[in-house]
Design an enzyme around this catalytic site. Structure first.
Site, PDB file in Angstrom:
ATOM      1  N   GLN A 134       1.536   0.544 -10.111  1.00  0.00           N
ATOM      2  CA  GLN A 134       2.231   0.267  -8.847  1.00  0.00           C
ATOM      3  C   GLN A 134       3.127  -0.972  -9.035  1.00  0.00           C
ATOM      4  O   GLN A 134       2.794  -1.874  -9.792  1.00  0.00           O
ATOM      5  CB  GLN A 134       1.218   0.018  -7.725  1.00  0.00           C
ATOM      6  CG  GLN A 134       0.114   1.064  -7.644  1.00  0.00           C
ATOM      7  CD  GLN A 134       0.343   2.145  -6.625  1.00  0.00           C
ATOM      8  OE1 GLN A 134       1.206   2.056  -5.769  1.00  0.00           O
ATOM      9  NE2 GLN A 134      -0.430   3.206  -6.710  1.00  0.00           N
ATOM     10  N   HIS A 185      -7.524  -0.179  -6.574  1.00  0.00           N
ATOM     11  CA  HIS A 185      -6.570  -1.197  -7.031  1.00  0.00           C
ATOM     12  C   HIS A 185      -7.041  -2.570  -6.528  1.00  0.00           C
ATOM     13  O   HIS A 185      -6.315  -3.286  -5.856  1.00  0.00           O
ATOM     14  CB  HIS A 185      -5.152  -0.874  -6.558  1.00  0.00           C
ATOM     15  CG  HIS A 185      -4.567   0.320  -7.253  1.00  0.00           C
ATOM     16  ND1 HIS A 185      -3.942   0.228  -8.483  1.00  0.00           N
ATOM     17  CD2 HIS A 185      -4.547   1.631  -6.918  1.00  0.00           C
ATOM     18  CE1 HIS A 185      -3.552   1.436  -8.861  1.00  0.00           C
ATOM     19  NE2 HIS A 185      -3.912   2.309  -7.931  1.00  0.00           N
ATOM     20  N   ASP A 263      -4.710  12.774  -9.596  1.00  0.00           N
ATOM     21  CA  ASP A 263      -3.786  11.630  -9.635  1.00  0.00           C
ATOM     22  C   ASP A 263      -2.533  12.018 -10.432  1.00  0.00           C
ATOM     23  O   ASP A 263      -1.905  11.185 -11.080  1.00  0.00           O
ATOM     24  CB  ASP A 263      -4.458  10.391 -10.246  1.00  0.00           C
ATOM     25  CG  ASP A 263      -3.712   9.092  -9.951  1.00  0.00           C
ATOM     26  OD1 ASP A 263      -2.801   9.112  -9.103  1.00  0.00           O
ATOM     27  OD2 ASP A 263      -4.010   8.068 -10.588  1.00  0.00           O
TER      28      ASP A 263
END
Length: 372
Positions: A134, A185, A263
């Site tokens: 990210q 995360h 994912d």
């Protein structure tokens, strides 16, 4: 065919369906002139798979924010046995996320392949330390105002509990029973993870990956997953997680609490090459997708391959392996009264596959949408 139910594999039976599952009867009692008959030639008849964490496939990505992209993902993944899914966003500029959310909100009922059940919002409320693939510059603190216009379409929010001041966001959102708050995360300590679970976190995003790991002096987020009854996702490509780490997770959590996800990014079901994820270049080979610095960037896993891996490489029985890709994800997002298992009255979301989990036929609400 061999019909996989929630608890067993049925042989010598016939499944009767239209838009919903009507009955399961003895094969010999069927008057074939009364029905349109599909002979599955001894293959497995399974509930359709549900992917609650998928960014893209077939060259398209959720963040493309167009009907064509959503339609392409929806159609492509039916080849992998997926009958419904949550298109998953990325940590990107606010406007990009809003475009993706608007696109899903306006077009989710128009796609012609796998059904869109809502959105998995992955970020932007995450940890900079464990950002994974990210983009750090778009990470922001949790904000109710950021999501308030999309509460009707968001099903899961992946977030780092430690960035939520006094757990105010978690506490407030936990009152909305339609939204699943997922820890991911995250660099949180074990204590922070446990406190956030007590406040309303009830799921874990791609367990082991992009979260504080288990250590005997600091059990981390992984320790909190082990020590509570929250559900947890796993990417079973054996690149993201070692097979024996997954075996350990299954021993601790049991097969009821583990959800297989892909994912997958846009390179899913595509050739090797250079793609992008969240505006960053991704290099894809036969086994994985990585940023230039080697960081794993989503996956190219398909859900039928994930089921194959846990069944054939870990020795999990087929009923439990299928359940982790069908009923378990349906339960997480509270859709299990309608989909997720072969049960009278549930939607006829069905797939036919062989011993190698090659998908032969995909049926959604009684309509054939893919034939190998």
């Amino acid at each position: 065919g061999k019909i996989i139910t929630e608890s067993e594999v049925l042989e010598g039976k016939a499944l009767i369906f239209d838009e919903k599952i009507v009955d399961i009867v003895d094969e010999k009692k069927i008057n074939k002139s009364d029905y349109e008959v599909i002979d599955v030639l001894g293959n497995y008849v399974s509930p359709g798979f549900i992917d609650i964490h998928i960014h893209g496939s077939g060259g398209s990505d959720t963040m493309d924010a167009s009907f064509e992209a959503l339609q392409n993902i929806s159609k492509t993944i039916t080849r992998c046995g997926v009958t419904s899914f949550l298109p998953t966003t990325m940590t990107m500029p606010k406007d990009s996320i809003y475009r993706a959310l608007e696109n899903i909100k306006n077009n989710k009922d128009k796609v012609e392949g796998a059904k869109v059940l809502g959105v998995h919002l992955e970020g932007p409320f995450i940890s900079k330390k464990y950002k994974g693939a990210q983009d750090e510059k778009y990470i922001i603190p949790p904000s109710y105002d950021f999501i308030k216009d999309y509460l009707d379409v968001i099903k899961i929010i992946t977030m780092a509990p430690e960035v939520d001041e006094e757990f105010k966001f978690i506490d407030y959102l936990s009152k909305n029973k339609d939204i699943v708050l997922s820890m991911g995360h995250t660099s949180c300590s074990y204590e922070v993870a446990i406190n956030s679970i007590e406040k309303g976190i009830n799921h874990a995003t791609h367990t082991f990956n992009a979260m504080s790991s288990f250590n005997h002096r600091e059990p981390g987020a992984v320790g909190a997953v082990f020590n509570t009854d929250i559900t947890c996702e796993i990417i079973a490509d054996f690149v993201h997680v070692h097979p024996e780490a997954l075996r350990l997770l299954l021993k601790i959590k049991g097969t009821d609490k583990v959800v297989l996800i892909t994912d997958s990014m846009r390179a899913g079901c595509m050739d090797e090459g250079v793609y992008d994820l969240g505006g960053q270049k991704v290099y894809v080979d036969k086994t994985s997708a990585r940023l230039e610095d080697g960081t794993l960037a989503g996956s190219i896993l398909t859900l039928n391959k994930a089921v194959y891996n846990v069944k054939n490489r870990l020795g999990i029985n087929i009923v439990d392996a299928v359940k982790m890709a069908s009923l378990n994800p349906a339960k997480v997002i509270k859709e299990d009264s309608r989909i997720g298992s072969i049960e009278i009255g549930k939607k006829a979301d069905l797939i036919i596959f062989n011993e190698n989990m090659d998908i032969k036929l995909t049926i959604i609400e009684g309509e054939i949408v893919f034939t190998a």
